[in-house]
Design a protein around this motif. Structure first.
Motif, PDB file in Angstrom:
ATOM      1  N   GLU A 188      31.434  45.693  -4.613  1.00 38.77           N
ATOM      2  CA  GLU A 188      30.125  45.116  -4.303  1.00 38.77           C
ATOM      3  C   GLU A 188      30.222  44.028  -3.236  1.00 38.77           C
ATOM      4  O   GLU A 188      29.277  43.808  -2.478  1.00 38.77           O
ATOM      5  CB  GLU A 188      29.487  44.543  -5.579  1.00 38.77           C
ATOM      6  N   ARG A 224      23.632  38.467  -8.779  1.00 38.82           N
ATOM      7  CA  ARG A 224      23.304  39.855  -9.091  1.00 38.82           C
ATOM      8  C   ARG A 224      23.334  40.099 -10.584  1.00 38.82           C
ATOM      9  O   ARG A 224      22.494  40.828 -11.137  1.00 38.82           O
ATOM     10  CB  ARG A 224      24.283  40.802  -8.385  1.00 38.82           C
ATOM     11  N   VAL A 225      24.296  39.476 -11.267  1.00 37.89           N
ATOM     12  CA  VAL A 225      24.399  39.638 -12.724  1.00 37.89           C
ATOM     13  C   VAL A 225      23.185  39.034 -13.411  1.00 37.89           C
ATOM     14  O   VAL A 225      22.604  39.628 -14.328  1.00 37.89           O
ATOM     15  CB  VAL A 225      25.697  38.992 -13.244  1.00 37.89           C
ATOM     16  N   GLU A 227      20.188  38.572 -12.126  1.00 41.43           N
ATOM     17  CA  GLU A 227      19.005  39.365 -11.814  1.00 41.43           C
ATOM     18  C   GLU A 227      18.987  40.672 -12.595  1.00 41.43           C
ATOM     19  O   GLU A 227      17.931  41.125 -13.046  1.00 41.43           O
ATOM     20  CB  GLU A 227      18.951  39.646 -10.310  1.00 41.43           C
ATOM     21  N   ALA A 228      20.183  41.269 -12.762  1.00 39.98           N
ATOM     22  CA  ALA A 228      20.252  42.510 -13.533  1.00 39.98           C
ATOM     23  C   ALA A 228      19.924  42.244 -14.995  1.00 39.98           C
ATOM     24  O   ALA A 228      19.247  43.053 -15.652  1.00 39.98           O
ATOM     25  CB  ALA A 228      21.635  43.132 -13.402  1.00 39.98           C
ATOM     26  N   SER A 229      20.388  41.104 -15.508  1.00 40.86           N
ATOM     27  CA  SER A 229      20.102  40.764 -16.908  1.00 40.86           C
ATOM     28  C   SER A 229      18.631  40.475 -17.136  1.00 40.86           C
ATOM     29  O   SER A 229      18.080  40.761 -18.200  1.00 40.86           O
ATOM     30  CB  SER A 229      20.931  39.530 -17.319  1.00 40.86           C
ATOM     31  N   VAL A 234      18.465  43.892  -8.045  1.00 42.49           N
ATOM     32  CA  VAL A 234      19.866  43.523  -7.967  1.00 42.49           C
ATOM     33  C   VAL A 234      20.183  42.923  -6.603  1.00 42.49           C
ATOM     34  O   VAL A 234      20.941  41.974  -6.488  1.00 42.49           O
ATOM     35  CB  VAL A 234      20.758  44.783  -8.201  1.00 42.49           C
ATOM     36  N   TRP A 235      19.526  43.433  -5.523  1.00 40.27           N
ATOM     37  CA  TRP A 235      19.767  42.931  -4.182  1.00 40.27           C
ATOM     38  C   TRP A 235      18.517  42.203  -3.681  1.00 40.27           C
ATOM     39  O   TRP A 235      17.427  42.641  -3.924  1.00 40.27           O
ATOM     40  CB  TRP A 235      20.090  44.070  -3.215  1.00 40.27           C
TER      41      TRP A 235
END
Length: 236
Positions: A188, A224-225, A227-229, A234-235
């Motif tokens: 990534e 990113r982690v 935002e994913a949670s 993610v971006w």
């Protein structure tokens, strides 16, 4: 890049080159070729130890200077043989030493680094296609090299090795200017690097050239982690 260091030119024709250029016997040439292959094997294993500790960029730049310098010295000693035939034995030993040193420099740099680098530098979407293109290009260039090596040695003699010296030295500015470091980067991270980098030149940006993982990439991963949670994009 890897093939135009001349590794397969020496690999396929080393006994012939030793007989015709240096003047050793056929049996001694085969013995030297076997010893050289053993040295090459040890150097390649050493590269596996160094590649993450030193970094891809530094190993390729060191390999560029080292291999090019070996070719230059080999060319000079072979030219001196033409000028001073009475010193052929001593100059021949110096030439053989340069061939051995070349394989050590190559084994600890270009023998392994390009194979690792081409799989790391591509983005996630292009990784497989990039590795396939690099492999195909490598073997096509290898075919080209071995086709003109014997003709080049027969017609140019000692000057033929200057051709490979030029190729090897040309890689130093190319790697320094354009090749980002991939050591200690995640898959990534490479996508993040291509997003952030606004220029084809990387040498001015420490985050793109340092061996350790840049803090900016660590923070980008943490973002990113989070935002994913949170279920967000993610971006950004």
């Amino acid at each position: 890049m890897q093939q135009f260091t001349g590794v397969n030119a020496l690999g396929y024709y080393l006994p012939t080159l030793l007989i015709e250029s240096v003047g050793v016997s056929s049996a001694y040439a085969r013995l030297l070729a076997g010893a050289n292959a053993s040295l090459y094997l040890g150097a390649a294993f050493m590269c596996l130890v160094l590649i993450d500790r030193v970094g891809r960029r530094k190993l390729m730049m060191y390999g560029s200077v080292g291999t090019g310098s070996c070719y230059l010295v080999a060319a000079i000693t072979l030219k001196e043989v033409d000028l001073h035939p009475e010193q052929k034995a001593d100059l021949g030993k110096a030439t053989v030493a340069m061939f051995f040193l070349y394989y050590f420099c190559y084994g600890t740099s270009f023998a392994k680094v390009p194979w690792v680098y081409n799989s790391e530098i591509n983005s996630l979407g292009w990784r497989v296609r990039g590795a396939a293109a690099a492999t195909a290009t490598n073997w096509m260039c290898g075919f080209v090299i071995v086709q003109f090596t014997k003709v080049g040695v027969d017609n140019l003699g000692w000057a033929f090795y200057l051709l490979f010296a030029g190729f090897c030295w040309s890689y130093l500015p190319i790697v320094f200017l354009f090749y980002p470091e991939t050591s200690h980067r995640t898959l990534e991270d490479m996508d993040e690097i291509f997003k952030r980098c606004g220029s084809v030149f990387v040498f001015k940006d420490a985050a793109l050239t340092q061996r350790s993982r840049p803090q900016a990439l660590v923070e980008a991963e943490q973002r990113r982690v989070r935002e994913a949670s949170a279920g967000g994009p993610v971006w950004v």
